[in-house]
Design an enzyme around this catalytic site. Sequence first.
Site, PDB file in Angstrom:
ATOM      1  N   LYS A 139       0.784  70.003  59.434  1.00 28.01           N
ATOM      2  CA  LYS A 139       1.947  69.631  58.614  1.00 28.01           C
ATOM      3  C   LYS A 139       1.674  70.047  57.188  1.00 28.01           C
ATOM      4  O   LYS A 139       0.627  69.716  56.617  1.00 28.01           O
ATOM      5  CB  LYS A 139       2.165  68.111  58.676  1.00 28.01           C
ATOM      6  CG  LYS A 139       3.411  67.637  57.933  1.00 28.01           C
ATOM      7  CD  LYS A 139       4.622  67.794  58.824  1.00 28.01           C
ATOM      8  CE  LYS A 139       5.919  67.613  58.040  1.00 28.01           C
ATOM      9  NZ  LYS A 139       6.276  68.785  57.215  1.00 28.01           N
ATOM     10  N   GLN A 183      -4.106  69.547  51.772  1.00 25.62           N
ATOM     11  CA  GLN A 183      -3.105  68.893  52.612  1.00 25.62           C
ATOM     12  C   GLN A 183      -3.746  68.067  53.725  1.00 25.62           C
ATOM     13  O   GLN A 183      -3.223  67.019  54.113  1.00 25.62           O
ATOM     14  CB  GLN A 183      -2.178  69.951  53.229  1.00 25.62           C
ATOM     15  CG  GLN A 183      -0.892  69.402  53.797  1.00 25.62           C
ATOM     16  CD  GLN A 183       0.120  69.069  52.723  1.00 25.62           C
ATOM     17  OE1 GLN A 183       0.287  69.824  51.766  1.00 25.62           O
ATOM     18  NE2 GLN A 183       0.799  67.952  52.859  1.00 25.62           N
ATOM     19  N   LYS A 202      -4.668  64.759  52.116  1.00 27.34           N
ATOM     20  CA  LYS A 202      -3.438  64.083  51.696  1.00 27.34           C
ATOM     21  C   LYS A 202      -2.738  63.454  52.902  1.00 27.34           C
ATOM     22  O   LYS A 202      -2.327  62.287  52.871  1.00 27.34           O
ATOM     23  CB  LYS A 202      -2.516  65.094  51.008  1.00 27.34           C
ATOM     24  CG  LYS A 202      -1.241  64.514  50.439  1.00 27.34           C
ATOM     25  CD  LYS A 202      -0.289  65.608  49.967  1.00 27.34           C
ATOM     26  CE  LYS A 202      -0.931  66.574  49.011  1.00 27.34           C
ATOM     27  NZ  LYS A 202       0.027  67.583  48.509  1.00 27.34           N
ATOM     28  N   LYS A 250      -0.633  74.870  55.707  1.00 29.74           N
ATOM     29  CA  LYS A 250       0.149  75.352  54.575  1.00 29.74           C
ATOM     30  C   LYS A 250       0.507  76.807  54.830  1.00 29.74           C
ATOM     31  O   LYS A 250      -0.136  77.492  55.637  1.00 29.74           O
ATOM     32  CB  LYS A 250      -0.650  75.233  53.280  1.00 29.74           C
ATOM     33  CG  LYS A 250       0.219  75.057  52.044  1.00 29.74           C
ATOM     34  CD  LYS A 250       0.783  73.655  51.918  1.00 29.74           C
ATOM     35  CE  LYS A 250       1.612  73.519  50.647  1.00 29.74           C
ATOM     36  NZ  LYS A 250       2.091  72.135  50.430  1.00 29.74           N
ATOM     37  N   GLY A 288       9.005  72.397  52.726  1.00 32.49           N
ATOM     38  CA  GLY A 288       9.153  73.196  51.521  1.00 32.49           C
ATOM     39  C   GLY A 288       8.007  72.993  50.547  1.00 32.49           C
ATOM     40  O   GLY A 288       7.181  72.104  50.696  1.00 32.49           O
ATOM     41  N   ASP A 289       7.967  73.837  49.543  1.00 32.96           N
ATOM     42  CA  ASP A 289       7.011  73.746  48.440  1.00 32.96           C
ATOM     43  C   ASP A 289       7.646  74.526  47.296  1.00 32.96           C
ATOM     44  O   ASP A 289       8.877  74.713  47.286  1.00 32.96           O
ATOM     45  CB  ASP A 289       5.648  74.329  48.854  1.00 32.96           C
ATOM     46  CG  ASP A 289       4.516  73.973  47.887  1.00 32.96           C
ATOM     47  OD1 ASP A 289       3.701  73.148  48.209  1.00 32.96           O
ATOM     48  OD2 ASP A 289       4.464  74.543  46.791  1.00 32.96           O
ATOM     49  N   THR A 340       8.552  63.161  46.676  1.00 28.81           N
ATOM     50  CA  THR A 340       7.310  63.452  45.956  1.00 28.81           C
ATOM     51  C   THR A 340       7.368  62.906  44.534  1.00 28.81           C
ATOM     52  O   THR A 340       6.411  62.291  44.047  1.00 28.81           O
ATOM     53  CB  THR A 340       7.021  64.963  45.936  1.00 28.81           C
ATOM     54  OG1 THR A 340       7.116  65.490  47.259  1.00 28.81           O
ATOM     55  CG2 THR A 340       5.625  65.231  45.401  1.00 28.81           C
ATOM     56  N   ASN A 380      11.895  70.122  41.746  1.00 27.49           N
ATOM     57  CA  ASN A 380      12.211  68.939  42.538  1.00 27.49           C
ATOM     58  C   ASN A 380      11.322  67.746  42.206  1.00 27.49           C
ATOM     59  O   ASN A 380      11.797  66.628  41.983  1.00 27.49           O
ATOM     60  CB  ASN A 380      12.092  69.331  44.016  1.00 27.49           C
ATOM     61  CG  ASN A 380      12.317  68.177  44.951  1.00 27.49           C
ATOM     62  OD1 ASN A 380      11.395  67.439  45.257  1.00 27.49           O
ATOM     63  ND2 ASN A 380      13.530  68.014  45.409  1.00 27.49           N
ATOM     64  N   SER A 385       8.329  63.440  54.919  1.00 25.04           N
ATOM     65  CA  SER A 385       8.476  64.487  55.937  1.00 25.04           C
ATOM     66  C   SER A 385       8.085  63.952  57.309  1.00 25.04           C
ATOM     67  O   SER A 385       8.748  64.230  58.317  1.00 25.04           O
ATOM     68  CB  SER A 385       7.598  65.694  55.590  1.00 25.04           C
ATOM     69  OG  SER A 385       8.222  66.514  54.634  1.00 25.04           O
TER      70      SER A 385
END
Length: 448
Positions: free
Chosen positions: A93, A114, A117, A129, A168-169, A212, A243, A380
């Site tokens: 993820k 990630q 996290k 990622k 997304g990123d 976020t 964002n 997410s």
Amino acid sequence: MEEAAKYIENTYAKILKNDPEQTEFLQAVKEFIGSIEPVFTAHPEFIQQNILERMIEPERIIQFKVSWMTDHGEVKVNRGFRVQFNSAIGPYKGGLRFHPSVNQSIVKFLGFEQVFKNSLTGLPIGGGKGGSDFDPKGKSDNEVMRFCQSFMMELQHHIGPNLDVPAGDIGVGAREIGYLYGQYKRLNGSEAGVLTGKPVFLGGSLGRTEATGYGVAYFTDKMLQDTNNSFENKKVVVSGSGNVAIYAIQKVHELGGKVIACSDSDGYIWDPAGIDYATIKQIKEVERKRISEYIHYHPKAYYYEGSIWDIEKRYQVALPCATQNEINGEKARKMIRNGVIAVAEGANMPSDLDAIEVYQEAKILYAPGKASNAGGVAVSALEMSQNSQRLRWTFEEVDEKLKNIMESIYIEVRDTAKTYHTPGNFVAGANIAGFLKIAQSMISQGLV
């Protein structure tokens, strides 16, 4: 202790030898291993199982060509990447980043961060990622659509609701996710859980857009409260205007703080009356223009070129929400001189190793991104749950779950730091807490 230190040193030497040019990835690894020696001292079985090297090496790296056509008929070629880093506690993820800087080192560092996290959220998701060196800035909607469709032609072979779930990123918002999902559905049929961050009408979650930014504010608020403090009457500087920054600004104001500055890659706005997040949202999400436009809406504000962290104003809280390595040691020292008492990262690795050392020497509150910006991936995962159940929770339900997750992450990070004799060191707390869950999962599954 000597055995643990030697094991960590030898493992890093091997990684450095294998990938000497991957500076961002090596930086992320170095930051991580700098705080985990106490774990290997307490758990020598992790050394016997060579858990550190197994965790640092990605399970899979995918690189592919993305050919697409401009509105003028020109054929362009970009590189696409997906790093599936660790699946010990669940499907991979992690987001997709579309930016000219994207290369294998960038996606490996992002994937590595990630993993921990996602572990800290307490949800059953592994880490990955991906992205491309494609730049969506200045491209028409049709050009972005054609690129996304070509990108998904290859990516679709490597993802799935129970295998790998991208989101997304930077450079990948609701527009890009919509195009990516449309192409995936065209090729594979409807599987809403294969991507997150989707528009709500395509199966996305209410609250995901805000997650976020809200999450870093919730984490910071809990961190301040733990020292008998709060956002009340605090001046705050937020880097970025995408964002994460937009919704961090909104939530900070709701919690009693006043954001006085935000930025983009060209420069920054200082508004002594407090940044109006609705204006930033209009400029960045609707008009897709530069942050300098803000002064046309608010003529008493000021625009400056350069780094926001060169600002010479008094403020107490810094929320870096832009990109990696935006703060170095010199800028960190300037922040301390300006009165900063707390830094919480809304971006991935925005502070370099020198900056982190400055924070820790000054004994200010410092929350690393793998803990404080986990709100996006947490929601997410909640979106995945809703897709699996074919349900949609209200915004209030999602927001309450997010707040609880971020406060739980803070408590776990704080308590882990105390357990391993580094009270107040949230870098160590985050690294060790995230590592332990993954290491124990890997050992329980055998050598796979």
